[in-house]
Design a protein around this motif. Structure first.
Motif, mmCIF file in Angstrom:
data_model
loop_
_atom_site.group_PDB
_atom_site.id
_atom_site.type_symbol
_atom_site.label_atom_id
_atom_site.label_comp_id
_atom_site.label_asym_id
_atom_site.label_seq_id
_atom_site.Cartn_x
_atom_site.Cartn_y
_atom_site.Cartn_z
ATOM 1 N N ARG A 1 0.638 -1.456 -0.098
ATOM 2 C CA ARG A 1 0.083 0.042 0.235
ATOM 3 C C ARG A 1 0.700 1.640 -0.330
ATOM 4 N NH1 ARG A 1 -4.898 -0.065 4.797
ATOM 5 N NH2 ARG A 1 -5.510 1.647 2.802
ATOM 6 N N TYR A 2 1.494 1.237 0.552
ATOM 7 C CA TYR A 2 3.313 2.536 1.029
ATOM 8 C C TYR A 2 4.342 2.632 -0.158
ATOM 9 C CZ TYR A 2 0.105 3.553 5.312
ATOM 10 O OH TYR A 2 -0.333 3.380 6.363
ATOM 11 N N THR A 3 4.243 1.305 -1.412
ATOM 12 C CA THR A 3 4.996 1.258 -1.932
ATOM 13 C C THR A 3 5.117 2.024 -3.030
ATOM 14 O OG1 THR A 3 5.895 -1.199 -1.041
ATOM 15 C CG2 THR A 3 6.298 -0.377 -3.802
ATOM 16 N N PRO A 4 5.745 3.416 -3.588
ATOM 17 C CA PRO A 4 5.234 4.214 -4.311
ATOM 18 C C PRO A 4 6.011 3.550 -6.060
ATOM 19 C CG PRO A 4 7.328 4.756 -3.434
ATOM 20 C CD PRO A 4 7.032 3.258 -2.506
ATOM 21 N N PHE A 5 6.650 2.457 -6.446
ATOM 22 C CA PHE A 5 7.225 1.469 -7.049
ATOM 23 C C PHE A 5 5.733 0.560 -7.896
ATOM 24 C CE2 PHE A 5 10.808 2.649 -4.423
ATOM 25 C CZ PHE A 5 10.992 3.622 -5.603
ATOM 26 N N LEU A 6 5.230 0.978 -8.929
ATOM 27 C CA LEU A 6 4.642 -0.168 -8.710
ATOM 28 C C LEU A 6 4.243 -1.059 -9.695
ATOM 29 C CD1 LEU A 6 2.079 3.310 -11.246
ATOM 30 C CD2 LEU A 6 2.004 2.227 -9.014
ATOM 31 N N PRO A 7 6.127 -1.323 -10.488
ATOM 32 C CA PRO A 7 5.642 -2.857 -11.050
ATOM 33 C C PRO A 7 6.602 -3.616 -9.629
ATOM 34 C CG PRO A 7 7.467 -1.047 -12.279
ATOM 35 C CD PRO A 7 6.702 -0.177 -11.492
ATOM 36 N N VAL A 8 6.854 -3.263 -8.797
ATOM 37 C CA VAL A 8 7.205 -3.562 -7.349
ATOM 38 C C VAL A 8 6.399 -3.970 -7.062
ATOM 39 C CG1 VAL A 8 8.269 -3.856 -5.089
ATOM 40 C CG2 VAL A 8 9.529 -2.534 -7.303
ATOM 41 N N LYS A 9 5.152 -3.360 -6.378
ATOM 42 C CA LYS A 9 3.478 -3.210 -5.957
ATOM 43 C C LYS A 9 3.153 -4.131 -6.779
ATOM 44 C CE LYS A 9 1.514 -0.216 -4.559
ATOM 45 N NZ LYS A 9 0.625 1.373 -4.195
ATOM 46 N N ASN A 10 2.994 -4.410 -7.933
ATOM 47 C CA ASN A 10 2.123 -5.285 -9.158
ATOM 48 C C ASN A 10 2.778 -7.063 -8.378
ATOM 49 O OD1 ASN A 10 0.479 -3.452 -9.793
ATOM 50 N ND2 ASN A 10 1.090 -3.810 -11.830
ATOM 51 N N TRP A 11 4.626 -6.889 -8.583
ATOM 52 C CA TRP A 11 5.037 -8.050 -8.366
ATOM 53 C C TRP A 11 4.644 -9.063 -7.502
ATOM 54 C CZ3 TRP A 11 8.863 -8.869 -4.781
ATOM 55 C CH2 TRP A 11 9.505 -9.975 -4.619
ATOM 56 N N MET A 12 4.619 -8.009 -5.682
ATOM 57 C CA MET A 12 4.378 -7.839 -4.445
ATOM 58 C C MET A 12 3.123 -8.725 -5.216
ATOM 59 S SD MET A 12 5.691 -5.529 -1.973
ATOM 60 C CE MET A 12 5.115 -5.972 -0.921
ATOM 61 N N TYR A 13 2.042 -8.244 -5.602
ATOM 62 C CA TYR A 13 0.889 -8.987 -5.254
ATOM 63 C C TYR A 13 0.295 -10.016 -5.878
ATOM 64 C CZ TYR A 13 -1.609 -4.697 -3.872
ATOM 65 O OH TYR A 13 -1.623 -3.288 -3.247
ATOM 66 N N ARG A 14 0.715 -10.327 -7.511
ATOM 67 C CA ARG A 14 1.148 -11.466 -8.116
ATOM 68 C C ARG A 14 2.504 -12.904 -7.248
ATOM 69 N NH1 ARG A 14 3.679 -8.374 -12.240
ATOM 70 N NH2 ARG A 14 1.664 -6.985 -13.653
ATOM 71 N N ARG A 15 2.932 -12.630 -6.818
ATOM 72 C CA ARG A 15 3.667 -13.136 -6.121
ATOM 73 C C ARG A 15 3.498 -13.855 -4.801
ATOM 74 N NH1 ARG A 15 6.846 -17.343 -4.772
ATOM 75 N NH2 ARG A 15 9.319 -17.289 -4.393
ATOM 76 N N ALA B 1 -2.182 0.129 -12.342
ATOM 77 C CA ALA B 1 -2.199 0.813 -11.409
ATOM 78 C C ALA B 1 -2.331 0.529 -10.080
ATOM 79 C CB ALA B 1 -1.756 1.987 -11.981
ATOM 80 N N PHE B 2 -2.037 0.857 -9.277
ATOM 81 C CA PHE B 2 -2.754 -0.173 -7.849
ATOM 82 C C PHE B 2 -2.406 1.885 -7.073
ATOM 83 C CE2 PHE B 2 -3.883 -3.730 -8.863
ATOM 84 C CZ PHE B 2 -4.870 -3.959 -7.571
ATOM 85 N N ALA B 3 -3.356 2.844 -6.713
ATOM 86 C CA ALA B 3 -2.537 3.916 -6.556
ATOM 87 C C ALA B 3 -2.480 3.300 -4.757
ATOM 88 C CB ALA B 3 -3.708 4.374 -6.727
ATOM 89 N N LEU B 4 -1.476 4.592 -4.777
ATOM 90 C CA LEU B 4 -1.642 4.455 -3.199
ATOM 91 C C LEU B 4 -2.902 4.228 -1.977
ATOM 92 C CD1 LEU B 4 1.163 5.001 -1.355
ATOM 93 C CD2 LEU B 4 -0.061 7.422 -0.778
ATOM 94 N N TYR C 1 -6.834 6.027 -5.499
ATOM 95 C CA TYR C 1 -6.591 5.711 -3.841
ATOM 96 C C TYR C 1 -7.575 5.318 -2.779
ATOM 97 C CZ TYR C 1 -5.137 8.257 0.069
ATOM 98 O OH TYR C 1 -5.157 7.996 1.381
ATOM 99 N N ASN C 2 -7.391 4.261 -1.918
ATOM 100 C CA ASN C 2 -8.073 4.213 -0.972
ATOM 101 C C ASN C 2 -8.800 2.857 -1.338
ATOM 102 O OD1 ASN C 2 -7.820 4.102 1.350
ATOM 103 N ND2 ASN C 2 -9.457 5.528 2.056
ATOM 104 N N THR C 3 -9.236 2.746 -2.301
ATOM 105 C CA THR C 3 -10.765 1.736 -3.336
ATOM 106 C C THR C 3 -10.157 0.581 -1.978
ATOM 107 O OG1 THR C 3 -10.171 2.765 -5.089
ATOM 108 C CG2 THR C 3 -10.832 0.688 -5.144
ATOM 109 N N VAL C 4 -10.898 0.050 -1.836
ATOM 110 C CA VAL C 4 -11.517 -1.128 -1.741
ATOM 111 C C VAL C 4 -11.750 -2.628 -2.024
ATOM 112 C CG1 VAL C 4 -11.764 -2.059 0.616
ATOM 113 C CG2 VAL C 4 -11.445 -0.635 0.744
ATOM 114 N N ILE C 5 -11.442 -3.789 -2.958
ATOM 115 C CA ILE C 5 -11.211 -4.701 -3.867
ATOM 116 C C ILE C 5 -11.639 -6.027 -2.765
ATOM 117 C CG2 ILE C 5 -11.398 -6.235 -5.857
ATOM 118 C CD1 ILE C 5 -8.817 -4.402 -5.985
ATOM 119 N N LEU C 6 -12.920 -6.083 -2.191
ATOM 120 C CA LEU C 6 -13.502 -7.666 -1.351
ATOM 121 C C LEU C 6 -13.329 -8.429 -2.048
ATOM 122 C CD1 LEU C 6 -15.364 -5.418 1.099
ATOM 123 C CD2 LEU C 6 -13.326 -5.906 1.694
ATOM 124 N N THR C 7 -13.552 -9.686 -1.655
ATOM 125 C CA THR C 7 -13.895 -10.765 -2.127
ATOM 126 C C THR C 7 -14.770 -11.879 -1.183
ATOM 127 O OG1 THR C 7 -11.764 -11.555 -1.560
ATOM 128 C CG2 THR C 7 -11.130 -10.363 -3.781
#
Length: 157
Positions: free
Chosen positions: A38-52, A63-66, A88-94
């Motif tokens: 959530r606090y990572t400003p680097f979009l490729p790193v953020k997406n990698w974390m989400y995937r990995r 792009a997932f905003a801050l 920004y601040n969007t919530v995605i619930l499953t």
């Protein structure tokens, strides 16, 4: 109608029985990964974390905003196409934990989708390619490709 699987609970409300539905260590791991992302400003790193680490499907150039917050319990049920923006601040619930049951549903967000800040995406919805979701919307039903929607209740703009 949202696509969710319903699980009936006996006894205390379903949130009180949380760790019967999802492993404690999974929630702890997901919580720490999500807070870091959530606090990572680097979009490729953020997406990698989400995937990995969370098993999310995230397309290239999405792009997932801050402060955007994917589901902490079942993030692997989130699929996002390419070149989309999650505001920004969007919530995605499953998941939904209710008094007598809990529900799980996959969230599918298409490509070239724009989701405005402070929106909430509920379990079991699909947002079509090229759709625009206005800031502060509560997405409780499917959104057709290319449409512009917003508000609570959600309506076409």
């Amino acid at each position: 109608m949202r696509r969710t699987d319903r699980f009936i609970i006996r006894g205390a409300n379903s949130l009180w029985q949380l760790y019967r539905t999802v492993p404690f260590l999974k929630v702890v791991k997901n919580f720490f990964i999500l807070q870091l992302a959530r606090y990572t400003p680097f979009l490729p790193v953020k997406n990698w974390m989400y995937r990995r680490f969370l098993g999310m499907e995230v397309g290239p150039r999405t792009a997932f905003a801050l402060m955007a917050m994917p589901d902490v319990m079942f993030p692997e049920k989130i699929k996002v196409g390419e070149n989309s923006i999650i505001g920004y601040n969007t919530v995605i619930l499953t998941h939904e934990y209710l008094t007598k049951e809990y529900r799980l549903g996959e969230v599918v967000i298409g490509s070239d989708v724009m989701i405005g800040a402070n929106s909430t995406i509920l379990p079991g919805v699909r947002i079509g390619d090229g759709a625009t979701i206005g800031a502060g919307a509560v997405v409780h039903k499917d959104v057709e490709p290319g449409s512009v929607v917003g508000g609570n209740p959600l309506r076409t703009l």
